[in-house]
Design a protein around this motif. Sequence first.
Motif, PDB file in Angstrom:
ATOM      1  N   ILE A  12      -2.881 -29.680 -18.988  1.00  0.00           N
ATOM      2  CA  ILE A  12      -2.288 -30.562 -19.412  1.00  0.00           C
ATOM      3  C   ILE A  12      -2.653 -31.594 -18.538  1.00  0.00           C
ATOM      4  O   ILE A  12      -2.228 -31.642 -17.300  1.00  0.00           O
ATOM      5  N   ILE A  13      -3.471 -32.580 -19.049  1.00  0.00           N
ATOM      6  CA  ILE A  13      -4.105 -33.690 -17.703  1.00  0.00           C
ATOM      7  C   ILE A  13      -3.767 -34.853 -18.512  1.00  0.00           C
ATOM      8  O   ILE A  13      -4.083 -35.381 -19.620  1.00  0.00           O
ATOM      9  N   GLU A  14      -2.788 -35.640 -17.833  1.00  0.00           N
ATOM     10  CA  GLU A  14      -2.391 -36.840 -18.451  1.00  0.00           C
ATOM     11  C   GLU A  14      -2.713 -38.177 -17.292  1.00  0.00           C
ATOM     12  O   GLU A  14      -2.696 -37.905 -16.052  1.00  0.00           O
ATOM     13  N   ARG A  15      -3.262 -39.019 -17.772  1.00  0.00           N
ATOM     14  CA  ARG A  15      -3.638 -40.387 -16.859  1.00  0.00           C
ATOM     15  C   ARG A  15      -3.202 -41.603 -17.721  1.00  0.00           C
ATOM     16  O   ARG A  15      -3.593 -41.644 -18.912  1.00  0.00           O
ATOM     17  N   ALA A  16      -2.318 -42.511 -17.101  1.00  0.00           N
ATOM     18  CA  ALA A  16      -1.917 -43.907 -17.683  1.00  0.00           C
ATOM     19  C   ALA A  16      -1.424 -43.488 -19.091  1.00  0.00           C
ATOM     20  O   ALA A  16      -1.943 -44.371 -20.015  1.00  0.00           O
ATOM     21  N   VAL A  68       3.221 -25.381 -16.148  1.00  0.00           N
ATOM     22  CA  VAL A  68       4.040 -25.939 -17.245  1.00  0.00           C
ATOM     23  C   VAL A  68       4.798 -24.833 -17.879  1.00  0.00           C
ATOM     24  O   VAL A  68       5.893 -24.871 -18.159  1.00  0.00           O
ATOM     25  N   GLY A  69       4.293 -23.760 -18.214  1.00  0.00           N
ATOM     26  CA  GLY A  69       4.713 -22.835 -18.934  1.00  0.00           C
ATOM     27  C   GLY A  69       3.891 -21.679 -19.219  1.00  0.00           C
ATOM     28  O   GLY A  69       2.555 -21.512 -19.204  1.00  0.00           O
ATOM     29  N   ILE A  70       4.406 -20.595 -19.586  1.00  0.00           N
ATOM     30  CA  ILE A  70       3.882 -19.221 -20.269  1.00  0.00           C
ATOM     31  C   ILE A  70       3.883 -19.119 -21.513  1.00  0.00           C
ATOM     32  O   ILE A  70       5.300 -18.931 -21.692  1.00  0.00           O
ATOM     33  N   TYR A  71       3.064 -19.039 -22.322  1.00  0.00           N
ATOM     34  CA  TYR A  71       3.471 -18.967 -23.776  1.00  0.00           C
ATOM     35  C   TYR A  71       2.829 -17.654 -24.693  1.00  0.00           C
ATOM     36  O   TYR A  71       1.740 -17.329 -24.269  1.00  0.00           O
ATOM     37  N   HIS A  72       3.692 -17.219 -25.653  1.00  0.00           N
ATOM     38  CA  HIS A  72       3.568 -15.977 -26.283  1.00  0.00           C
ATOM     39  C   HIS A  72       3.318 -16.527 -27.677  1.00  0.00           C
ATOM     40  O   HIS A  72       4.259 -16.982 -28.162  1.00  0.00           O
ATOM     41  N   TRP A  73       1.924 -16.555 -28.242  1.00  0.00           N
ATOM     42  CA  TRP A  73       1.862 -16.634 -29.668  1.00  0.00           C
ATOM     43  C   TRP A  73       0.824 -16.036 -30.198  1.00  0.00           C
ATOM     44  O   TRP A  73      -0.069 -15.316 -29.744  1.00  0.00           O
ATOM     45  N   HIS A  74       1.212 -15.797 -31.710  1.00  0.00           N
ATOM     46  CA  HIS A  74       0.468 -14.838 -32.639  1.00  0.00           C
ATOM     47  C   HIS A  74      -0.223 -15.394 -33.456  1.00  0.00           C
ATOM     48  O   HIS A  74       0.549 -16.420 -34.377  1.00  0.00           O
ATOM     49  N   ARG A  84      -0.731 -17.677 -23.055  1.00  0.00           N
ATOM     50  CA  ARG A  84      -1.086 -18.603 -22.562  1.00  0.00           C
ATOM     51  C   ARG A  84      -0.465 -19.233 -21.237  1.00  0.00           C
ATOM     52  O   ARG A  84       0.754 -19.309 -21.134  1.00  0.00           O
ATOM     53  N   PHE A  85      -1.315 -19.421 -20.044  1.00  0.00           N
ATOM     54  CA  PHE A  85      -0.651 -19.993 -18.922  1.00  0.00           C
ATOM     55  C   PHE A  85      -1.181 -21.821 -19.038  1.00  0.00           C
ATOM     56  O   PHE A  85      -2.413 -21.885 -18.950  1.00  0.00           O
ATOM     57  N   ALA A  86      -0.249 -22.421 -19.046  1.00  0.00           N
ATOM     58  CA  ALA A  86      -0.570 -23.944 -19.038  1.00  0.00           C
ATOM     59  C   ALA A  86      -0.191 -24.616 -17.905  1.00  0.00           C
ATOM     60  O   ALA A  86       0.877 -24.346 -17.317  1.00  0.00           O
ATOM     61  N   PHE A  87      -1.162 -25.163 -17.402  1.00  0.00           N
ATOM     62  CA  PHE A  87      -0.933 -26.010 -16.086  1.00  0.00           C
ATOM     63  C   PHE A  87      -1.255 -27.594 -16.129  1.00  0.00           C
ATOM     64  O   PHE A  87      -1.971 -27.945 -16.976  1.00  0.00           O
ATOM     65  N   SER A  88      -0.533 -28.144 -15.073  1.00  0.00           N
ATOM     66  CA  SER A  88      -0.486 -29.738 -15.276  1.00  0.00           C
ATOM     67  C   SER A  88      -1.428 -29.907 -14.025  1.00  0.00           C
ATOM     68  O   SER A  88      -1.164 -29.214 -12.670  1.00  0.00           O
ATOM     69  N   GLY A  89      -1.866 -31.061 -13.835  1.00  0.00           N
ATOM     70  CA  GLY A  89      -2.578 -31.411 -12.635  1.00  0.00           C
ATOM     71  C   GLY A  89      -3.578 -32.629 -12.909  1.00  0.00           C
ATOM     72  O   GLY A  89      -3.257 -33.335 -13.821  1.00  0.00           O
ATOM     73  N   THR A  90      -4.421 -33.094 -11.935  1.00  0.00           N
ATOM     74  CA  THR A  90      -5.343 -34.208 -12.206  1.00  0.00           C
ATOM     75  C   THR A  90      -6.503 -33.902 -12.042  1.00  0.00           C
ATOM     76  O   THR A  90      -7.300 -32.853 -11.686  1.00  0.00           O
ATOM     77  N   VAL A  91      -7.381 -34.618 -12.530  1.00  0.00           N
ATOM     78  CA  VAL A  91      -8.919 -34.380 -12.380  1.00  0.00           C
ATOM     79  C   VAL A  91      -9.670 -35.470 -11.293  1.00  0.00           C
ATOM     80  O   VAL A  91      -8.965 -36.687 -11.208  1.00  0.00           O
ATOM     81  N   THR A  92     -10.518 -35.212 -10.715  1.00  0.00           N
ATOM     82  CA  THR A  92     -11.386 -35.931  -9.941  1.00  0.00           C
ATOM     83  C   THR A  92     -12.770 -36.201 -10.322  1.00  0.00           C
ATOM     84  O   THR A  92     -12.889 -36.855 -11.301  1.00  0.00           O
ATOM     85  N   GLN A 129       3.333 -28.273 -28.231  1.00  0.00           N
ATOM     86  CA  GLN A 129       4.321 -27.486 -27.414  1.00  0.00           C
ATOM     87  C   GLN A 129       4.151 -27.846 -25.855  1.00  0.00           C
ATOM     88  O   GLN A 129       4.927 -28.053 -25.274  1.00  0.00           O
ATOM     89  N   CYS A 130       2.742 -27.522 -25.213  1.00  0.00           N
ATOM     90  CA  CYS A 130       2.622 -27.815 -23.961  1.00  0.00           C
ATOM     91  C   CYS A 130       2.871 -29.252 -23.640  1.00  0.00           C
ATOM     92  O   CYS A 130       3.387 -29.667 -22.251  1.00  0.00           O
ATOM     93  N   ILE A 131       2.338 -30.265 -24.373  1.00  0.00           N
ATOM     94  CA  ILE A 131       2.424 -31.510 -24.050  1.00  0.00           C
ATOM     95  C   ILE A 131       4.110 -31.994 -23.955  1.00  0.00           C
ATOM     96  O   ILE A 131       4.527 -32.574 -23.123  1.00  0.00           O
ATOM     97  N   ASP A 132       4.788 -31.420 -24.888  1.00  0.00           N
ATOM     98  CA  ASP A 132       6.276 -31.659 -25.126  1.00  0.00           C
ATOM     99  C   ASP A 132       6.841 -31.052 -23.936  1.00  0.00           C
ATOM    100  O   ASP A 132       7.774 -31.582 -23.241  1.00  0.00           O
ATOM    101  N   ASP A 133       6.559 -29.926 -23.383  1.00  0.00           N
ATOM    102  CA  ASP A 133       7.243 -29.450 -22.313  1.00  0.00           C
ATOM    103  C   ASP A 133       6.734 -30.253 -20.903  1.00  0.00           C
ATOM    104  O   ASP A 133       7.791 -30.487 -20.039  1.00  0.00           O
ATOM    105  N   TYR A 134       5.624 -30.552 -20.767  1.00  0.00           N
ATOM    106  CA  TYR A 134       5.108 -31.560 -19.775  1.00  0.00           C
ATOM    107  C   TYR A 134       6.064 -32.812 -19.613  1.00  0.00           C
ATOM    108  O   TYR A 134       6.381 -33.105 -18.494  1.00  0.00           O
ATOM    109  N   LEU A 135       6.384 -33.034 -21.022  1.00  0.00           N
ATOM    110  CA  LEU A 135       6.953 -34.576 -21.272  1.00  0.00           C
ATOM    111  C   LEU A 135       8.693 -33.992 -20.697  1.00  0.00           C
ATOM    112  O   LEU A 135       9.191 -35.349 -20.104  1.00  0.00           O
TER     113      LEU A 135
END
Length: 149
Positions: A12-16, A68-74, A84-92, A129-135
């Motif tokens: 999950i990569i958010e910028r501006a 951000v979270g660990i998600y179990h989905w079928h 799914r392991f979802a991470f937030s961070g930045t890009v360079t 769901q990942c974006i909502d959890d990030y928010l």
Amino acid sequence: MIWKPNVTVAAIIERAGKYLLVEEDQQEWGIQLNQPAGHLEPNESIIQACVREVLEETAYTFIPHWLVGIYHWHSNKTNTTFIRFAFSGTVTEFDAGRMLDSGILRAAWFDLSEIRDRRDCHRSPLVMQCIDDYLAGKRYSLEIFTHYD
């Protein structure tokens, strides 16, 4: 039969106020929207997998800061279970000459309204769901991960 879930990673990569997503050509289901994401490969850590997938799918170098979270989905479409392991961070750096993974049409920055408006073409319910959890401010230290070679 041995049951084995697929281990995947996503960024999950958010910028501006915009999020870096990819448009994928899923031949059976058409063009779908997803976070930069993919499968854990042999001999890499979960964090390394996420960094690699972001580079392969977007041509950006990703620096993860939080889980951000660990998600179990079928998926009933494919009869496959995902962890799914979802991470937030930045890009360079951005490598404009880099070829993107097969099936990736483009990587682009989308605002929340664009993402919500295109909900019908999300690769899975985990995209929103990942974006909502990030928010919601969900952030867990990367120190939780231990990788043994």
